[in-house]
Design an enzyme around this catalytic site. Structure first.
Site, mmCIF file in Angstrom:
data_model
loop_
_atom_site.group_PDB
_atom_site.id
_atom_site.type_symbol
_atom_site.label_atom_id
_atom_site.label_comp_id
_atom_site.label_asym_id
_atom_site.label_seq_id
_atom_site.Cartn_x
_atom_site.Cartn_y
_atom_site.Cartn_z
ATOM 1 N N SER A 101 28.939 0.205 33.185
ATOM 2 C CA SER A 101 29.116 1.637 33.464
ATOM 3 C C SER A 101 29.636 1.960 34.853
ATOM 4 C CB SER A 101 27.787 2.378 33.244
ATOM 5 O OG SER A 101 27.510 2.486 31.862
ATOM 6 N N LYS A 104 32.702 3.977 34.995
ATOM 7 C CA LYS A 104 32.662 5.435 34.920
ATOM 8 C C LYS A 104 33.111 6.081 36.229
ATOM 9 C CE LYS A 104 29.078 6.116 31.351
ATOM 10 N NZ LYS A 104 28.747 4.754 30.914
ATOM 11 N N SER A 160 24.198 8.046 32.885
ATOM 12 C CA SER A 160 25.269 7.166 32.398
ATOM 13 C C SER A 160 25.538 7.410 30.919
ATOM 14 C CB SER A 160 24.895 5.694 32.633
ATOM 15 O OG SER A 160 26.023 4.885 32.751
#
Length: 412
Positions: A101, A104, A160
């Site tokens: 993640s 991101k 997340s």
């Protein structure tokens, strides 16, 4: 003769003793230990400097510099000055690994500027929540419910939430369009180790990044006020379902343990984000930024092998401590490169005074979202004002105006 013989024997004995102290066996033991750690198998990039493409730890300690922490087990890590871009130390900085993640950060840096204002509201459909990977982290977005862009970004940064990522991607033009834009933006940032397959960082074939690239994403994202706000937020209220005609909400907490703390992990002094990640394939990944005594450092840690709880945060904290103590006492081993649009060309004429500023901060640039005009802004010390410079070049001043929220977080 007996005296000469005795002298020769003494010298030989001393030599043999010295050899035994620094014996090849000792070196072999060290090599054997190193061999237990995974290593890059292919040639790594040299973007940012030749040393950054070399296997293993790269550091040049000067007089009075502290030694690197001993507790490091990550496959790859990097410590850099967020403002002038100098890399203080690294370990396999360009090793292409699954990012989880932390990808991101690139998603937000690409998409966030296009979805404005923050009060923009969107009604979520069933199709927008399709295709989310099994076992994904979710914030709790529900179909047939409306959310502001601000709500969704909090869901991305704090929890997340892959559900929030998919909705924002659809608002941006769809997942394929978002992935393509992210790839273009990565190339603009000269993050050439990165291949984007999914916008949320969920494990996918060929999807990789590197500690170097993730640090570039964080540095670029932190140029944006909204990005800084979301990255530094510890807790927030997220919209829930309706009950008796009234929209309820529930609290969400940032999963970045250097912000919120946890058992065995204290909030880090001066932390301001930015993003953590985990999948079974990528292991734990983390990029953080912290300010102390007027210095701002970036650190990225990828896939620690240590089985210690919260190893990724502890190793990041150790590296930040080292960086704050070592800055000015080490010779940089590389630099965080500026984006392509910030690199002067033969045909470009820098604004008056820009060449002087560039010499002072040669690598202190970050990128804009793909498809923009290329006119960039820098963070200013005085009141966080934006300063516009010509030629697509913008420089980060000595101190970043980090959110007030950061300064109110608990200190260890």
């Amino acid at each position: 003769m007996p005296a000469l013989k005795k002298t020769v024997m003494t010298v030989l004995s001393a030599a043999l003793l010295s050899a035994s102290v620094v014996s090849p066996a000792g070196a072999a033991d060290k090599d054997k230990t190193d061999d237990k750690q995974p290593r890059p198998t292919g040639q790594m990039s040299t973007v940012g400097g030749k040393r950054l493409g070399e296997v293993g730890t790269q550091v040049d300690l000067g007089p009075g510099a502290p030694v690197l922490p001993k507790e490091l087990s990550a496959r790859s890590w990097i410590v850099a000055d967020a403002e002038d871009g100098q890399v203080l130390a690294s370990h396999n900085a360009h090793w292409r690994l699954p990012p989880a993640s932390t990808l991101k950060m690139l998603f937000a840096d690409t998409v966030l500027p296009a979805l404005q204002p923050k009060t923009l509201t969107h009604l979520v459909t069933e199709d927008e929540l399709a295709g989310i990977g099994e076992g994904s982290s979710l914030v709790g977005v529900k179909e047939d419910h409306s959310y502001t862009v601000h709500d969704l970004w909090l869901g991305v940064f704090l929890r997340s939430g892959n559900d929030a990522v998919h909705v924002l991607s659809e608002m941006y033009g769809g997942v394929p369009a978002t992935v393509a834009a992210m790839q273009r933006h990565a190339e603009e940032l000269q993050a050439l180790d990165t291949t984007v397959v999914s916008p949320d960082g969920y494990d996918a074939p060929r999807q990789v990044s590197s500690a170097y690239d993730l640090t570039l994403f964080a540095r670029s994202g932190m140029q944006k006020a909204d990005f800084r706000e979301y990255a530094a937020t510890a807790t927030a209220e997220f919209p829930g379902g309706e009950k008796k005609g009234k929209r309820e909400s529930f609290e969400i907490q940032n999963t970045n343990r250097l912000i919120t703390g946890d058992i065995g992990v204290d909030p880090y002094k001066g932390i301001a984000g930015v993003k953590n990640g985990y999948t079974s394939h990528a292991g734990n990944t983390f990029t953080g930024i912290a300010e102390r005594d007027g210095k701002v450092l970036l650190v990225t840690v990828m896939h620690p092998s240590s089985e210690e709880s919260h190893a990724v945060y502890k190793e990041a904290a150790h590296l930040l401590d080292w960086g704050f103590a070592a800055e000015g006492k080490v010779t940089p081993v590389g630099e965080l490169v500026p984006p392509k649009s910030a690199v002067p060309t033969k045909d470009s004429e820098p604004a008056a005074g820009a060449d002087k500023a560039e010499k002072k901060h040669p690598a202190a640039a970050a990128a804009a979202p793909a498809g923009s005009s290329g006119a960039w802004t820098a963070l200013s010390v005085a009141g966080g004002l934006l300063v516009l410079l010509a030629g697509g070049v913008f420089l980060v001043n000595r101190r970043w105006p980090l959110p007030d929220l950061v300064r109110r977080l608990p200190r260890r």
